[in-house]
Structure formats: C-alpha cells, structure tokens
Motif scaffolding. Structure first.
Motif, PDB file in Angstrom:
ATOM      1  N   ALA A 122      42.313  66.896  17.960  1.00 41.27           N
ATOM      2  CA  ALA A 122      43.610  66.234  17.795  1.00 41.27           C
ATOM      3  C   ALA A 122      43.798  65.233  18.944  1.00 41.27           C
ATOM      4  CB  ALA A 122      44.726  67.260  17.795  1.00 41.27           C
ATOM      5  N   PRO A 123      44.526  64.144  18.695  1.00 37.64           N
ATOM      6  CA  PRO A 123      45.202  63.789  17.442  1.00 37.64           C
ATOM      7  C   PRO A 123      44.227  63.202  16.424  1.00 37.64           C
ATOM      8  CG  PRO A 123      45.605  62.105  19.097  1.00 37.64           C
ATOM      9  CD  PRO A 123      44.821  63.184  19.781  1.00 37.64           C
ATOM     10  N   THR A 124      44.495  63.487  15.156  1.00 38.04           N
ATOM     11  CA  THR A 124      43.680  62.968  14.068  1.00 38.04           C
ATOM     12  C   THR A 124      44.564  62.772  12.849  1.00 38.04           C
ATOM     13  OG1 THR A 124      41.807  63.435  12.600  1.00 38.04           O
ATOM     14  CG2 THR A 124      43.032  65.325  13.412  1.00 38.04           C
ATOM     15  N   ALA A 125      44.211  61.802  12.022  1.00 33.26           N
ATOM     16  CA  ALA A 125      44.959  61.556  10.791  1.00 33.26           C
ATOM     17  C   ALA A 125      44.550  62.514   9.684  1.00 33.26           C
ATOM     18  CB  ALA A 125      44.750  60.117  10.335  1.00 33.26           C
ATOM     19  N   ALA A 126      43.442  63.235   9.885  1.00 31.76           N
ATOM     20  CA  ALA A 126      42.954  64.151   8.861  1.00 31.76           C
ATOM     21  C   ALA A 126      43.829  65.399   8.788  1.00 31.76           C
ATOM     22  CB  ALA A 126      41.513  64.542   9.160  1.00 31.76           C
ATOM     23  N   ALA A 127      43.880  65.967   7.611  1.00 35.20           N
ATOM     24  CA  ALA A 127      44.613  67.220   7.410  1.00 35.20           C
ATOM     25  C   ALA A 127      43.657  68.386   7.585  1.00 35.20           C
ATOM     26  CB  ALA A 127      45.244  67.256   6.025  1.00 35.20           C
TER      27      ALA A 127
END
Length: 220
Positions: A122-127
C-alpha cells in the motif's frame, strides 16, 4: 630598562599574543567528525530462496506500511545496557527507519510463500480481499547478557477488507546472538532475526490464505 631591551621584549610579547590568538581560534574551530557508517536490512541470508508458484485464484493481500513504537521510529541503531534505558550508537545508523526498510521485506517474504494470488504494498489502486497491518515493537541489541543478542518483536494482524474484521493476530518475538559485541555484530544479528520473524509471519499468513474458515486461524 634601556631602549635596546625594550624592542626585543616588545617583539616577544607580540609573538606571544599572536600565538595565543591562533591557538584560541583553533580551539573554537569545530572538530571534523566522520559520518556514521550506514547499514541496511535486506533479504540476504540462509532464509532466502526461490518463491513457490502462486495458486490460481488465490486471495490478494495488501500490505500496509509497517508502523513503529516510540523510540524505534528513527534511523538510529538502538542498544540496551540496562533495563528501561535505550541508547544509540554514535557512529553507526540505518540508511532509513527500520519500518520503511521492513516494508519490501514483508512483501517479498509473503510473495515467496506462494499462498497468495498477489501481494501488493500500500498505497495501491488495486483491490485486495485481505490487508496486513504490522508494527515494530522493538529492534535492539541487548548487552545485558554475553554475548549480546538482538531482539526483534513484531505485532501483525490481518483484516478482511470487506468486513473490517480481524481474521488473525499475533506477536512475533525472536532473538539472535551477535557474532561480535559491537554495532556491526548487531547488524548481522538483526538481519538474521528479522528473516526468521518474516518466515514465521509468512507461514502464519499462508495458513490464513488456504483455510476455508478464517475463524479457526486466530493465532494465540
């Protein structure tokens, strides 16, 4: 006093005054201290190895940036000579805070386990279905026993991203004897003990990933 003695005496006084001023200025000049030696936590060591293949359809794990308890959130290398007192090596330091150095090591250890479809920092746009939180409780070289030992304590817990429910929680605590009773010996021991804790963390998280019932995986 004759004039023939006054002139040499005056010159002698002038030389003495200049020497005094020069020595005084030299004493006021800051002494040059060498920069500290900087060290890293890395993946090198016997615990390193090839990664297992990720399972098809395995869960995605998001790894939050590790936190650190008060006193352990700076690049200064901590040692202990008496209980309840933390001291710092004057000429040795980490290249970064232990928490920031630990983040990619956690990701690498969990990827190597092969239990997850993906492990993302994190941070990441992935779920991701799961999220790992961790905190460094201590990382210190203890000189109260001989040989000195490095102790590393890490608190970690996994949360279900959808429900915010804690699925597993555990405190990992390991020590490793330093090969020499100095800062570098502590660095070597710190890298070994961190790798051992990360191996335990990866094993614990892998069990969580493969179980059908998360309730049965809460560690003591």
């Amino acid at each position: 006093m004759t004039r023939s003695l006054i002139a040499p005496l005056g010159r002698l006084c002038t030389v003495g005054l200049l020497c005094t001023l020069f020595c005084g200025c030299s004493a006021l000049r800051p002494t040059q201290t060498p920069p500290p030696s900087c060290y890293v936590l890395d993946r090198a060591g016997p615990e390193s190895g090839s990664a297992r293949p990720a399972p098809a359809g395995g869960p995605t794990l998001i790894v939050n940036p590790p936190q650190a308890a008060a006193g352990f959130d700076s690049p200064r290398i901590i040692y202990l000579r008496e209980p309840h007192r933390l001291d710092y090596f004057a000429h040795s330091a980490w290249v970064d805070t232990p928490a920031r150095m630990l983040a990619p090591l956690i990701v690498a250890a969990l990827e190597k386990s092969g239990a997850f479809g993906a492990v993302l920092p994190a941070p990441t746009a992935a779920a991701g279905g799961l999220r790992l939180h961790s905190e460094i409780i201590r990382l210190q070289q203890d000189f109260t026993s001989q040989p000195s030992r490095v102790r590393f304590t890490l608190r970690a817990y996994v949360v279900d991203s959808a429900t915010r429910r804690v699925l597993a929680s555990r405190v990992f605590d390991q020590t490793h004897a330093a090969p020499t009773d100095d800062a570098y010996g502590g660095i070597l021991a710190a890298n070994r003990v961190v790798q051992r804790v990360l191996a335990e963390l990866a094993e614990s998280c892998s069990s969580l990933a493969v179980q059908a019932q998360p309730d049965s995986l809460v560690a003591p």
